[in-house]
Design an enzyme around this catalytic site. Structure first.
Site, PDB file in Angstrom:
ATOM      1  N   ASP A  60       3.510  -2.211  11.951  1.00  0.00           N
ATOM      2  CA  ASP A  60       4.804  -1.554  11.810  1.00  0.00           C
ATOM      3  C   ASP A  60       4.990  -0.957  10.421  1.00  0.00           C
ATOM      4  OD1 ASP A  60       5.427  -2.331  14.353  1.00  0.00           O
ATOM      5  OD2 ASP A  60       6.800  -3.943  13.763  1.00  0.00           O
ATOM      6  N   ARG A  61       5.807   0.065  10.340  1.00  0.00           N
ATOM      7  CA  ARG A  61       6.102   0.713   9.060  1.00  0.00           C
ATOM      8  C   ARG A  61       6.529  -0.295   8.002  1.00  0.00           C
ATOM      9  NH1 ARG A  61      11.477   4.081   8.882  1.00  0.00           N
ATOM     10  NH2 ARG A  61      12.198   1.928   8.968  1.00  0.00           N
TER      11      ARG A  61
END
Length: 232
Positions: A60-61
């Site tokens: 995930d970012r």
């Protein structure tokens, strides 16, 4: 920019795979909102090959830490088979609200999308969803706030699995603005870090084992939970 020198974040390199320490806040792939992504930096990691490497799995970012990159098509296929078959061992560090009283345990809660919209990545627990299993171990606790430091091992690899499982157990990951109690803007950032990755890539060799150091945005919380008594 979030990244000035991607080569400085290289943790491991061989003929098939690179492992980098991805910083929190940097998405791997471009999104509709634009902005800096990891893809923009990958040409600097060719190391003489004609094509840039590509991410072999999701991160995930807002999650920092170990991210494996395949250096060419055959490497990506081999890595993809490891991740799809559950043979890549991943360990995450998380700081969670409250946290479990027990020393270790597991969460077995099936997951499904919250919405039928294919663009939505938000998930929820659902008995009719896909099976999901997370093993956890408590590494420390902050005596002042009660927050806990957990090592999380996702046996399955569902979207947002660790975040949803922790929230469902009543101890959401600190800084989680989707599944936890953090504000949508101006919060401390998601306190989730891909600490270690082990890849059994070669039949006659031990797995490629890589660790990413504790990230700066989690250091204060980790130290409050006892990081000084363990290797960083």
């Amino acid at each position: 920019m979030i990244v000035d020198n991607i080569e400085a974040r290289l943790l491991y390199r061989d003929a098939l795979v690179l492992v980098i320490d991805k910083p929190a806040g940097l998405p791997v792939h471009p999104g509709p909102g634009g902005g800096e992504t990891l893809v923009q930096h990958l040409d600097a990691l060719r190391f003489g090959l004609p094509r840039r490497p590509e991410a072999a799995h999701r991160l995930d970012r807002d999650t920092s830490g170990c991210l494996a990159l395949g250096r060419h098509a055959r490497a990506l296929a081999r890595l993809g088979a490891l991740f799809a078959g559950g043979r890549a061992d991943k360990t995450y560090w998380a700081l969670v609200e409250g946290g479990p009283r027990e020393e270790e345990g597991e969460v077995a809660l099936a997951l499904a999308r919250r919405s039928d919209d294919p663009r939505s990545w938000w998930m929820r627990t659902d008995p009719a969803g896909d099976p999901a299993l997370t093993r956890w171990r408590r590494l420390g606790r902050d005596p002042l706030t009660g927050a806990a430091w957990l090592a999380l091992t996702p046996v399955t690899g569902r979207t947002h699995q660790l975040r949803v499982h922790c929230a469902a157990m009543g101890w959401p990951i600190l800084g989680d603005a989707i599944y936890g109690t953090a504000p949508r803007h101006g919060g401390p950032g998601l306190q989730l870090h891909a600490r270690a990755l082990a890849l059994p890539l070669y039949p006659r060799r031990p797995p490629v084992a890589v660790e990413a150091p504790a990230p700066g945005h989690m250091l204060a919380g980790l130290r409050a939970c006892g990081l000084a008594d363990r290797p960083a």
